[in-house]
Design a protein around this motif. Sequence first.
Motif, PDB file in Angstrom:
ATOM      1  N   UNK A 138      18.948   0.782  -9.095  1.00 40.17           N
ATOM      2  CA  UNK A 138      20.147   0.930  -8.794  1.00 40.17           C
ATOM      3  C   UNK A 138      20.836   2.380  -9.337  1.00 40.17           C
ATOM      4  N   UNK A 139      19.925   2.900 -10.042  1.00 43.44           N
ATOM      5  CA  UNK A 139      20.412   4.259 -10.688  1.00 43.44           C
ATOM      6  C   UNK A 139      19.679   5.462 -10.063  1.00 43.44           C
ATOM      7  N   UNK A 140      18.510   5.109  -9.565  1.00 42.41           N
ATOM      8  CA  UNK A 140      17.823   6.006  -8.802  1.00 42.41           C
ATOM      9  C   UNK A 140      16.237   5.773  -8.759  1.00 42.41           C
ATOM     10  N   UNK A 141      15.651   6.355  -7.594  1.00 48.36           N
ATOM     11  CA  UNK A 141      14.341   6.047  -7.484  1.00 48.36           C
ATOM     12  C   UNK A 141      13.328   7.270  -7.909  1.00 48.36           C
ATOM     13  N   UNK A 142      12.280   7.215  -8.422  1.00 48.66           N
ATOM     14  CA  UNK A 142      11.209   8.025  -8.632  1.00 48.66           C
ATOM     15  C   UNK A 142       9.849   7.561  -8.516  1.00 48.66           C
ATOM     16  N   UNK A 143       8.798   8.282  -8.207  1.00 47.95           N
ATOM     17  CA  UNK A 143       7.609   7.947  -7.905  1.00 47.95           C
ATOM     18  C   UNK A 143       7.199   6.965  -9.131  1.00 47.95           C
ATOM     19  N   UNK A 144       7.252   7.251 -10.435  1.00 46.82           N
ATOM     20  CA  UNK A 144       6.980   6.565 -11.625  1.00 46.82           C
ATOM     21  C   UNK A 144       7.110   4.921 -11.382  1.00 46.82           C
ATOM     22  N   UNK A 145       8.431   4.612 -10.913  1.00 49.78           N
ATOM     23  CA  UNK A 145       8.841   3.195 -10.473  1.00 49.78           C
ATOM     24  C   UNK A 145       7.796   2.460  -9.635  1.00 49.78           C
ATOM     25  N   UNK A 146       7.286   3.285  -8.713  1.00 47.43           N
ATOM     26  CA  UNK A 146       6.212   3.036  -7.554  1.00 47.43           C
ATOM     27  C   UNK A 146       4.867   2.752  -8.175  1.00 47.43           C
ATOM     28  N   UNK A 147       4.440   3.649  -9.363  1.00 50.65           N
ATOM     29  CA  UNK A 147       3.413   3.473 -10.126  1.00 50.65           C
ATOM     30  C   UNK A 147       3.347   2.323 -10.957  1.00 50.65           C
ATOM     31  N   UNK A 148       4.453   1.720 -11.538  1.00 51.18           N
ATOM     32  CA  UNK A 148       4.204   0.878 -12.541  1.00 51.18           C
ATOM     33  C   UNK A 148       4.450  -0.347 -11.838  1.00 51.18           C
ATOM     34  N   UNK A 149       5.286  -0.364 -10.769  1.00 49.09           N
ATOM     35  CA  UNK A 149       5.195  -1.720  -9.947  1.00 49.09           C
ATOM     36  C   UNK A 149       3.879  -1.957  -9.354  1.00 49.09           C
ATOM     37  N   UNK A 150       3.210  -0.901  -9.004  1.00 42.65           N
ATOM     38  CA  UNK A 150       2.153  -1.205  -8.623  1.00 42.65           C
ATOM     39  C   UNK A 150       0.822  -1.706  -9.557  1.00 42.65           C
ATOM     40  N   UNK A 151       1.023  -1.220 -10.671  1.00 42.11           N
ATOM     41  CA  UNK A 151       0.276  -1.805 -11.769  1.00 42.11           C
ATOM     42  C   UNK A 151       0.401  -3.284 -11.976  1.00 42.11           C
ATOM     43  N   UNK A 162       0.821  -1.288  -0.133  1.00 41.09           N
ATOM     44  CA  UNK A 162       0.033   0.006  -0.133  1.00 41.09           C
ATOM     45  C   UNK A 162       0.986   1.122  -0.072  1.00 41.09           C
ATOM     46  N   UNK A 163       2.080   1.085   0.843  1.00 35.45           N
ATOM     47  CA  UNK A 163       2.823   2.401   0.687  1.00 35.45           C
ATOM     48  C   UNK A 163       3.444   2.705  -0.490  1.00 35.45           C
ATOM     49  N   UNK A 164       3.530   1.598  -1.449  1.00 35.30           N
ATOM     50  CA  UNK A 164       4.100   1.652  -2.771  1.00 35.30           C
ATOM     51  C   UNK A 164       3.228   2.434  -3.543  1.00 35.30           C
ATOM     52  N   UNK A 165       2.175   1.665  -3.480  1.00 33.01           N
ATOM     53  CA  UNK A 165       0.842   2.378  -4.317  1.00 33.01           C
ATOM     54  C   UNK A 165       0.586   3.728  -4.104  1.00 33.01           C
ATOM     55  N   UNK A 166       0.756   4.131  -2.900  1.00 32.72           N
ATOM     56  CA  UNK A 166       0.625   5.633  -2.510  1.00 32.72           C
ATOM     57  C   UNK A 166       1.770   6.269  -3.244  1.00 32.72           C
ATOM     58  N   UNK A 167       2.813   5.910  -3.014  1.00 28.57           N
ATOM     59  CA  UNK A 167       4.276   6.666  -3.503  1.00 28.57           C
ATOM     60  C   UNK A 167       4.089   6.868  -4.951  1.00 28.57           C
ATOM     61  N   UNK A 168       3.233   6.243  -5.684  1.00 29.05           N
ATOM     62  CA  UNK A 168       2.941   6.355  -6.962  1.00 29.05           C
ATOM     63  C   UNK A 168       2.064   7.612  -7.319  1.00 29.05           C
ATOM     64  N   UNK A 169       1.517   7.974  -6.322  1.00 30.75           N
ATOM     65  CA  UNK A 169       0.860   9.086  -6.496  1.00 30.75           C
ATOM     66  C   UNK A 169       1.278  10.401  -6.041  1.00 30.75           C
ATOM     67  N   UNK A 170       2.587  10.533  -5.513  1.00 28.41           N
ATOM     68  CA  UNK A 170       3.330  11.607  -4.925  1.00 28.41           C
ATOM     69  C   UNK A 170       3.784  12.748  -6.267  1.00 28.41           C
ATOM     70  N   UNK A 171       3.436  13.719  -5.835  1.00 26.36           N
ATOM     71  CA  UNK A 171       3.322  14.953  -6.800  1.00 26.36           C
ATOM     72  C   UNK A 171       5.093  15.428  -6.698  1.00 26.36           C
ATOM     73  N   UNK A 172       5.949  14.809  -7.169  1.00 22.60           N
ATOM     74  CA  UNK A 172       7.231  15.400  -6.712  1.00 22.60           C
ATOM     75  C   UNK A 172       8.164  14.373  -7.799  1.00 22.60           C
ATOM     76  N   UNK A 173       9.544  14.807  -7.904  1.00 24.97           N
ATOM     77  CA  UNK A 173      10.499  13.823  -8.780  1.00 24.97           C
ATOM     78  C   UNK A 173      11.032  12.996  -7.983  1.00 24.97           C
ATOM     79  N   UNK A 174      11.017  13.203  -6.524  1.00 27.42           N
ATOM     80  CA  UNK A 174      11.610  12.390  -5.772  1.00 27.42           C
ATOM     81  C   UNK A 174      10.854  11.368  -4.790  1.00 27.42           C
ATOM     82  N   UNK A 175      11.581  10.548  -4.137  1.00 32.22           N
ATOM     83  CA  UNK A 175      10.615   9.603  -3.488  1.00 32.22           C
ATOM     84  C   UNK A 175      10.805   9.831  -1.966  1.00 32.22           C
ATOM     85  N   UNK A 176       9.882  10.026  -1.253  1.00 35.27           N
ATOM     86  CA  UNK A 176      10.021  10.584   0.411  1.00 35.27           C
ATOM     87  C   UNK A 176       8.827  10.580   0.861  1.00 35.27           C
ATOM     88  N   UNK A 177       8.617  10.456   2.179  1.00 30.57           N
ATOM     89  CA  UNK A 177       7.407  10.616   2.919  1.00 30.57           C
ATOM     90  C   UNK A 177       7.569  11.609   3.813  1.00 30.57           C
TER      91      UNK A 177
END
Lengths: 316, 261
Positions: free
Chosen positions: B225-238, B25-40
């Motif tokens: 390994x390169x870096x994280x962005x919320x898009x990765x969370x979005x596609x992983x969730x799908x 659920x945390x991952x699914x939520x991260x996919x909706x974060x309006x930012x280029x970075x991953x953070x809570x």
Amino acid sequence: MGVSGLAMTRLLVSARGFGPYRNAVDALARRPALRFALIAAIPVGWILIANLAPLVQMVAISFQDRYPVPPDEPTLWTLRHYAAFFDTPHYLSAFVRSFVFATLATLLTLIVVFPVAYYLSKVAPKGRRIRLLLLVIAPFWISEIVRSFAWILMLANRGAVNSFLDLFGFPGLPLDLLYNNISLTIGVLYLTSLYMLLPLYAALEKIDDSVLQAAADLGASPVKRLIRIVLPLSRDGIVGGCTLVFLLVIGLYAMPQLLGGPDDTLFAATIGQVFSRAGDAWPLGSAFSMILIGVALGYVGLFALLFRSRVPRGSA
Amino acid sequence: MNRVSAAALPVWFWVFVAYLFLPLFVMAAMGFRDSNFIAFPIHQWTARWYGEVLADAEILSALWVSLQVAVYSMVIAVAVGLPMSFLVARTGGVTRALMITVIVLPAFLPVVVSAIAIRMFLGNLGLSTGVAAIAFGHAVGSVPFVVIMILTRLSAMSANMADAARNLGADDIIVMSRIVLPFLAPALFGAVMFCLLLSFEDFVRSFFLGGNDQTFPVLLYARLRFGFDPGLAAISTLVLIASTALGLYAERHIRRRNLGR
């Protein structure tokens, strides 16, 4: 299904009137050896090519001085790649670390999952058991990489856990949860729990409730019932689950690199690194693979031999 | 004691369920974060990442590779596993035990070792890495499970059925297509789903056998390994939703069939 099935049968039956088909079928019926050969060809070929040949080749490469052998040089056989393993503390320590980690991870998985399996198979309301089981099985089909990523999001410095604790003014934040043994253990447990759950569930489900009831009526405490009845009767499930989990953890490649610390390389990753070096490291990597397979299967086999149930099947 | 343990078990169970689902659920939520970075914490929400990843050519091509590999390896594994089960079913005693040992061998080897052994073997034959190599590698991993699933079902089949059909004049092909295969249908369905899902989630074999063809987990690994962005969370969730739905559908379907409903 019914109508098309009938049509299908009619088609096949009418095909019997068709000369060549009939000859072929009858010829087959008269030659049991040929029939057997037709059934056996694909599976036997597959076993030889897919299961055995790559492994046999790997064994052979592990004893060769160089691989691939340069065209105008003879093949030299050597044990030096096996010796390199024992001579290099770096490799040896990764190997030992892998076995200790896999053993501890297996024990932890057993301790965490056993109550879950017990609840699912014995305590949960009967009508809901299957649904609850499906609930727990659901994350089974998610890739190791996706699961690692999900835990990175949980445990990072600005991840969910730290940010949640921050809400309560928890002191000393952020906690260092990621890229160490904590994150690796949490992630690995996430991966292994279902491999433990299914064998345990299958074993516990078979235990007759009336046995437990009888023990309780005779005054056995819950702890005593657990030790004297439940654990011995679920021994096959425990051994099966532990075997699966141990072999899974000993071969883990990606998750330790994503969640573990930089200095705590596990042996499977060491093997991978050896192979991604220049091509002449193949014999070394092959020797390492053989050592890993040999020791891991021996270890698991010994464990199964020591703990498998001594009660003959069916009399339990 | 009794009351405590009676309450402790359900609590433990639900804590375990939370442990399984919370990160997802945390991952699914991260996919909706309006930012280029991953953070809570997440202050601003957006659906744009879902749109972006579905337009990302690299991700789409990785998904396509994964899908191809899943289907090819499933077809190979079932085509090999079915006759293999018939063969094992005909044998007995030591031969049978020996055969089963050799057949399930790949399931007990560390996946890294098995993948590398196959890579060296294919390389020696002059075959290159890519979709076909991954499919072969996945099939090697799936066949043991296919055989076990089919054998389990086959052992529940009475020989009388085939004999009766033969006495009524059915030839081998009719017996196979009208008696044996329909009886095996639930196991075959289970095997098909199992192969597809097993292939789709695999990382290690795809990583070592893929070369330039990246499956989805391999691409995700490279990007992580390169870096994280919320898009990765979005596609992983799908992807997670799709494979979980397929897995649950298969489980339910098989359980229904087995219960005879």
